[in-house]
Design a protein around this motif. Structure first.
Motif, short mmCIF file in Angstrom:
data_model
loop_
_atom_site.label_atom_id
_atom_site.label_comp_id
_atom_site.label_asym_id
_atom_site.label_seq_id
_atom_site.Cartn_x
_atom_site.Cartn_y
_atom_site.Cartn_z
N ARG A 674 0.84 -1.21 0.00
CA ARG A 674 0.00 0.00 0.00
C ARG A 674 0.87 1.25 0.00
NH1 ARG A 674 -4.57 1.69 4.56
NH2 ARG A 674 -5.39 3.51 3.42
N GLU A 675 1.96 1.25 0.79
CA GLU A 675 2.83 2.42 0.85
C GLU A 675 3.56 2.62 -0.47
OE1 GLU A 675 2.69 4.60 2.95
OE2 GLU A 675 1.78 3.66 4.70
N ARG A 676 3.98 1.54 -1.10
CA ARG A 676 4.67 1.67 -2.40
C ARG A 676 3.72 2.22 -3.46
NH1 ARG A 676 6.80 -4.09 -3.60
NH2 ARG A 676 7.98 -3.09 -5.30
N LEU A 677 2.46 1.74 -3.44
CA LEU A 677 1.48 2.26 -4.40
C LEU A 677 1.19 3.74 -4.13
CD1 LEU A 677 -1.04 -0.72 -4.61
CD2 LEU A 677 0.49 0.09 -6.41
N ALA A 678 1.10 4.10 -2.86
CA ALA A 678 0.86 5.50 -2.52
C ALA A 678 2.00 6.38 -3.01
CB ALA A 678 0.66 5.66 -1.01
N PHE A 679 3.26 5.87 -2.87
CA PHE A 679 4.42 6.61 -3.33
C PHE A 679 4.38 6.81 -4.84
CE2 PHE A 679 8.70 6.41 -5.17
CZ PHE A 679 9.29 7.52 -4.57
N CYS A 680 4.07 5.76 -5.57
CA CYS A 680 4.01 5.88 -7.03
C CYS A 680 2.91 6.84 -7.47
CB CYS A 680 3.79 4.51 -7.66
SG CYS A 680 5.23 3.42 -7.55
N HIS A 681 1.77 6.78 -6.79
CA HIS A 681 0.66 7.69 -7.14
C HIS A 681 1.06 9.14 -6.90
CE1 HIS A 681 -3.42 9.24 -7.56
NE2 HIS A 681 -3.26 9.87 -6.40
N ALA A 735 2.54 -2.10 -13.97
CA ALA A 735 2.88 -2.82 -12.75
C ALA A 735 4.17 -3.62 -12.88
CB ALA A 735 1.73 -3.74 -12.37
N THR A 736 4.54 -3.99 -14.08
CA THR A 736 5.78 -4.77 -14.26
C THR A 736 7.00 -3.97 -13.84
OG1 THR A 736 5.94 -4.05 -16.57
CG2 THR A 736 4.74 -6.10 -16.13
N ARG A 737 6.91 -2.66 -13.75
CA ARG A 737 8.04 -1.83 -13.36
C ARG A 737 7.99 -1.41 -11.89
NH1 ARG A 737 9.00 3.26 -16.15
NH2 ARG A 737 11.13 2.89 -15.39
N LEU A 738 7.05 -1.97 -11.12
CA LEU A 738 6.91 -1.55 -9.72
C LEU A 738 8.22 -1.75 -8.97
CD1 LEU A 738 5.24 -0.56 -7.34
CD2 LEU A 738 4.54 -2.94 -6.94
N ASP A 739 8.88 -2.92 -9.15
CA ASP A 739 10.13 -3.16 -8.40
C ASP A 739 11.25 -2.24 -8.86
OD1 ASP A 739 9.01 -5.06 -6.80
OD2 ASP A 739 9.56 -6.73 -8.09
N GLU A 740 11.12 -1.73 -10.06
CA GLU A 740 12.13 -0.80 -10.56
C GLU A 740 11.85 0.62 -10.05
OE1 GLU A 740 13.33 1.22 -14.87
OE2 GLU A 740 12.23 -0.69 -14.81
N ALA A 781 18.51 6.88 -6.05
CA ALA A 781 17.22 7.54 -6.30
C ALA A 781 16.26 6.51 -6.87
CB ALA A 781 17.37 8.71 -7.27
N VAL A 782 14.97 6.73 -6.66
CA VAL A 782 13.91 5.85 -7.17
C VAL A 782 12.95 6.67 -8.01
CG1 VAL A 782 14.09 4.18 -5.27
CG2 VAL A 782 12.62 6.18 -5.01
N ALA A 783 11.86 6.03 -8.48
CA ALA A 783 10.87 6.68 -9.33
C ALA A 783 11.53 7.27 -10.56
CB ALA A 783 10.10 7.75 -8.56
N ASP A 784 12.27 6.39 -11.27
CA ASP A 784 12.98 6.82 -12.48
C ASP A 784 13.96 7.96 -12.18
OD1 ASP A 784 12.15 4.99 -14.35
OD2 ASP A 784 10.43 6.20 -15.03
N GLY A 785 14.59 7.89 -10.99
CA GLY A 785 15.59 8.88 -10.62
C GLY A 785 15.04 10.21 -10.15
N ARG A 786 13.75 10.29 -9.96
CA ARG A 786 13.14 11.57 -9.59
C ARG A 786 13.25 11.86 -8.09
NH1 ARG A 786 7.39 11.41 -12.95
NH2 ARG A 786 8.26 10.64 -14.93
#
Length: 848
Positions: A674-681, A735-740, A781-786
């Motif tokens: 849930r926290e990872r999804l919230a971060f991506c959103h 979703a396939t890129r979630l771990d990335e 960094a995560v989220a494509d380096g952002r």
């Protein structure tokens, strides 16, 4: 004064009562109507506008002058006064008409009618052949019928008969809207009669002990004691007759009993004609006339020099949400108080005793609310639809009807079949309108005739009408029997006249279609009364809440109670004719009812009977029942064998919404996802979904649908696999890129896979021992380096020694201080001077 049929009606000034202040403006008024076709005449009470204006108009115009009065008593009294001024018997050239009563024939030059009757006539023939002028009297009182009549007359004059003269009279100068409604191209002229009123001295006479209104709007007996005491004082201190204002008939009786040693005459609307005439006729004997607001402005009580005002009035109120109407006791307005006081100064200087203080007077409302703002609008809405103006569209109403009240009225009329879905009147609605009673009673007459017979249907409807009254008790069939026996002669006469009127032109088979529960001649009288009442008030069908209980549940949803001594107490089922609910009370008080049985209740309120499957979350479990109900009354309630899965799922959703997401079992994996999804959103937006509580609640079916379908109680909620549900929210193929994008773990220079901690939109935290990141110069960094990761650099004891999102800066500026502080404390761990050249390690140095 000329006595033949073609002679003048207006007497000369030598006739007593013919030289009143209005006489001075009669020429201006007749000239105004000749040139404009309409006028507004403003004159104070007692100035002659009701008695002289119609006669002057009849002399000036060809045709009949119709005068519309707001009350029956005022109608008869005005006609009697007008006939006396002409010197002719009533019914010769001056007559009157009201529902069920008429004096005069075709040769009338002036006819005084009730406003309601004139509305009926306009509905039947809007052109009013032979009528030259209409005088709408006492417009300032803002009765509903008068507002409606004014709008209809303006419409007729504009579209059908531009020769029809309309004059509105008012005792107050607030005439701007009146003038605009009556005007066509321009506002109608306003003529004002100034009267040299006699002085009226005001005595403030509040009770020694405050006597507020009691629950249910009842008047404290101490106030009636005080009113009677003030009357005794006035009889001692002043000359002339005393006019006493109290709110209603019960208070008239209370004051009359307290003044038993004096010549006391009650005056109210439901008296016999002879009793009213006695109170309104001059007398050589000193009198005390006890009345209601009926005598404020539209009646003249001769001989009055003193007014005693209780300061209370009784006005209709409608509870739209419950469908209950009541007469509510309230404080008078300032304008009403002035009208009442003015009665003492009509013939000579007088005095008014106000049973309240000067301070309380300053708090009074300026004017009473117009009836359109507070009343039941069902009859009003039916009249508008019958006129061809549903909702008042296109009519010049003084005030627009309140939307909630009009909505309730049109809903009721549709349920009776009087209006179609577009608000237009149906043929059945036209038949109802022709009866001249409230639509509820018209419906009861139409549909009650084939069930109980035409004669009994008319008798019960007449009993329910305003004119018949309800008697002292709540047993309506007993009241019906008393009227048949003629125990109350005045009430019986009124009732019989109304029965006769309802029967004119109405065939016995006024209702067609629909299955009758009984043959009319087989129904006992008590049940016949209940059938007719139930047809009029299906939303007031009531069932006792227990054996022998005086507490009932009405089909409309409101509770109701009988008096503990009521003869109706043994009845399990009642058809309630009159009930009112005091402000602040949960239950209504049953004032009039008839006993029925369940079969009758089902038949007369058939539209309210329904069977439904009720599947709901209740007390931490799902309850599945099949319920048959009559409105709010539950008739049958049994377990449901095969509940609809969709309804079960809906109940589970309701239970989850009530209890909150915390009742679910949140595993560590579910919380982390849930926290990872919230971060991506938060950082990447669509297609990554929001997973806050509101979003998850709103989309329960999207992620927990299958699980909710299997829920039966609170324990099932706790067994739901939340992690599997959250995975349904993963957006594919992103979703396939979630771990990335938001990896669970990061590989650090020591080779360890260290867990990242996410907290919604905040940058994730990597808590790692300082020695494991030797040589790491670039902050991950995560989220494509952002989003740079926040590094919590830990001591060998896994306590944070530094927090940074800039490793380069830390090695240059912070590391030396950390090394100095900790290398002595943790000697078995490496603390190189150059951490960038040192080998990263997760282990301490071996002992030699």
């Amino acid at each position: 004064m000329v006595g033949d049929r073609r002679g003048a009606l207006l007497p000369d000034v030598s006739v007593p009562g013919a030289d009143l202040p209005v006489r001075a403006v009669l020429p201006a008024t007749t000239e105004a109507v000749r040139s404009h076709g309409a006028a507004v005449l403003v004159a104070p009470p007692g100035s002659g506008k009701t008695s002289l204006l119609p006669l002057a108009l009849a002399d000036a115009l060809e045709g009949t002058v119709v005068v519309a009065e707001p009350r029956r008593m005022a109608t008869r009294a005005a006609a009697t006064r007008l006939a006396a001024l002409t010197g002719e018997p009533l019914g010769t050239r001056v007559g009157y008409a009201m529902r069920g009563e008429r004096r005069g024939g075709k040769d009338l030059r002036v006819e005084v009618v009730t406003t309601g009757l004139l509305v009926r006539r306009l509905q039947q023939d809007p052109e009013l052949p032979g009528v030259a002028a209409i005088v709408i009297d006492e417009c300032h009182e803002r009765h509903l019928d008068a507002d409606l009549l004014l709008a209809f007359c303006a419409d007729v004059r504009e579209n059908l008969r531009d020769d029809l003269v309309i004059v509105a009279t008012s005792a107050t100068a607030d005439t701007v809207r009146l003038s605009r409604v009556l005007g066509t191209d321009a506002p109608a002229p306003v003529i004002t009669a100034t009267a040299t009123a006699f002085d009226v001295e005001v005595e403030w006479a509040p009770p020694p002990v405050a006597a507020p209104l009691l629950p249910g709007g009842r008047v404290d007996p101490r106030l009636l004691d005080h009113v009677a005491a003030v009357v005794e004082r006035a009889l001692t201190e002043d000359d002339g007759d005393v006019l006493v204002f109290v709110p209603g008939e019960a208070e008239i009786g209370g004051v009359t009993r307290r003044l038993a040693g004096h010549n006391v005459l009650p005056l109210f609307g439901r008296q016999s004609r002879s009793e009213q005439d006695r109170a309104l006729a001059p007398s050589d004997e000193r009198r005390v006339v006890v009345t209601t607001s009926v005598a404020e402005s539209s009646l003249t009580v001769p001989g009055v020099r003193v007014v005693v005002d209780s300061g209370l009035s009784r006005e209709p109120r409608t509870d739209q949400s419950r469908g209950l109407g009541a007469l509510v006791t309230c404080r008078v307005s300032r304008s009403s108080a002035e009208q009442r006081a003015g009665r003492a100064g009509r013939e000579a200087p007088g005095r008014v005793y106000r049973c309240w203080s000067r301070t309380d007077h300053a708090r009074l409302e300026d004017h009473a609310a117009p009836e359109i703002a507070i009343a039941d609008l069902a009859a009003f809405a039916l009249d508008l639809a019958a006129w061809g103006a549903p909702g008042g569209d296109g009519l010049a109403l003084l005030d627009a009807p309140p939307t909630p009240a009009m909505s309730a009225a049109t809903t009721l009329l549709r349920s009776f079949g009087a209006l179609d879905d577009g608000g237009r009147i149906t043929e059945r609605g036209r038949r109802m309108a022709r009866f001249g009673v409230h639509p509820r009673l018209a419906r009861a007459l139409l549909d009650g005739t084939p069930r109980v017979g035409a004669a009994r249907a008319r008798e019960v409807v007449a009993l329910l009408s305003d004119d018949a009254g309800g008697g002292a008790g709540d047993d309506l069939p007993a009241r019906w029997r008393a009227l048949r026996r003629g125990e109350d002669r005045g009430a019986t006469d009124r009732w019989r006249r109304e029965v006769e009127r309802l029967g004119r032109g109405a065939p016995d088979d006024v209702a067609r279609g629909g299955r009758a529960l009984h043959r009319g001649d087989e129904v006992p009288d008590d049940l016949a009364a209940g059938i007719v009442v139930g047809l009029a008030y299906p939303d007031r069908i009531a069932r006792a809440r227990g054996t022998g209980s005086v507490s009932y549940q009405m089909s409309g949803g409101t509770g109701a109670a009988l008096d503990a001594r009521s003869p109706l107490r043994p009845a399990t089922w009642l058809a309630v004719a009159v009930a009112d609910r005091a402000p602040g009370r949960a239950d209504a008080r049953i004032r009039s009812a008839a006993p029925i049985d369940e079969a009758t209740a089902r038949e007369v309120a058939a539209d309210l009977v329904e069977t439904s499957d009720r599947i709901r979350w209740d007390d931490d479990r799902i309850v599945t029942r099949r319920v048959e109900s009559l409105g709010a009354i539950v008739l049958n309630d049994v377990p449901l064998a095969r509940p609809d899965p969709l309804l079960v799922q809906a109940a589970a959703r309701d239970g989850l919404r009530r209890s909150g997401l915390s009742v679910l079992r949140w595993s560590q994996g579910a919380l982390a996802l849930r926290e990872r999804l919230a971060f991506c959103h938060a950082h990447l937006g669509a297609p990554w979904p929001a997973v806050d509580d509101d979003a998850l609640m709103a989309g329960l079916d999207d992620w927990l649908g299958p699980e909710l379908a299997a829920v039966r109680d609170g324990r099932d909620l706790a067994r739901i696999d939340v992690l599997s549900g959250l995975r349904r929210l993963l957006p594919w193929p992103a979703a396939t890129r979630l771990d990335e994008l938001a990896p669970e773990r990061l590989r650090v220079p020591s080779g360890s896979q260290v867990r990242l901690t996410y907290d919604g939109a905040e940058p994730p935290v990597l808590a790692v021992k300082l020695q494991e990141v030797f040589g790491w110069t670039a902050t991950p960094a995560v989220a494509d380096g952002r989003v740079p990761v926040v590094l919590h650099l830990l001591s060998p004891a896994r306590r944070p020694v530094a927090i940074t999102s800039d490793l380069t800066s830390f090695w240059q500026q912070g590391y030396s201080q950390v090394r100095a502080d900790l290398r002595g404390r943790y000697p078995r761990h490496p603390w190189p001077e150059d951490p960038l050249a040192a080998a990263p390690t997760a282990r301490p140095t071996r002992r030699r």
